[in-house]
Write a protein that holds these residues in place. Structure first.
Motif: not given
Length: 140
Positions: A65-67, A93-96, A100-103
């Motif tokens: 995730g973001k962290a 890697q889940v891109l979306s 919804v953008d998952f990057q």
């Protein structure tokens, strides 16, 4: 340094003669051409569609995730699940998800989106290098 060219210090290399070069293949035909088959197509983004009945499991786990600053990755796929049959694999890697953008998403938000959706359209790409780096950085 006047009068000297910047590459004067490098050795001269002579290449051997190339007697029979392969025929030229146009770039748009190289993806499926046997002379260019270097298995890089496995790293191209792809779309996976899953339908989840109420109360059913997704058939895969995510981490990151973001962290981690590396994104969301598939960390486990249950054998013989819909996710497995759809082609998801550890290291994707889940891109979306559902546009919804998952990057750059928080892990908890990603889990919420995946758990509440009944039909999931995922854009993923196999990215084992960043997955390994991500595993070293996070505990999810």
């Amino acid at each position: 340094m006047e009068g000297r060219l910047p590459y004067d210090d490098f050795p001269v290399v002579f290449l051997p003669p190339y007697e029979s070069p392969p025929a030229w293949v146009p770039p748009h035909e190289r993806v499926y051409h046997p002379d260019y088959n270097n298995e890089l197509t496995q790293f191209l983004p792809r779309t996976v569609v899953l339908k989840k009945p109420p109360g059913a499991q997704l058939g895969f786990n995510i981490r990151g995730g973001k962290a981690s600053q590396l994104g969301i990755f598939i960390s486990k796929v249950i054998p013989d699940s819909d996710a497995h049959r759809a082609g998801l694999q550890e290291g994707d890697q889940v891109l979306s998800v559902n546009d919804v953008d998952f990057q750059d998403i928080e892990h908890s938000k990603a889990v919420e989106i995946l758990k509440t959706a009944r039909e999931i359209t995922m854009r993923v790409r196999y990215f084992p290098y960043n997955y390994q780096r991500q595993k070293e950085r996070t505990v999810h």
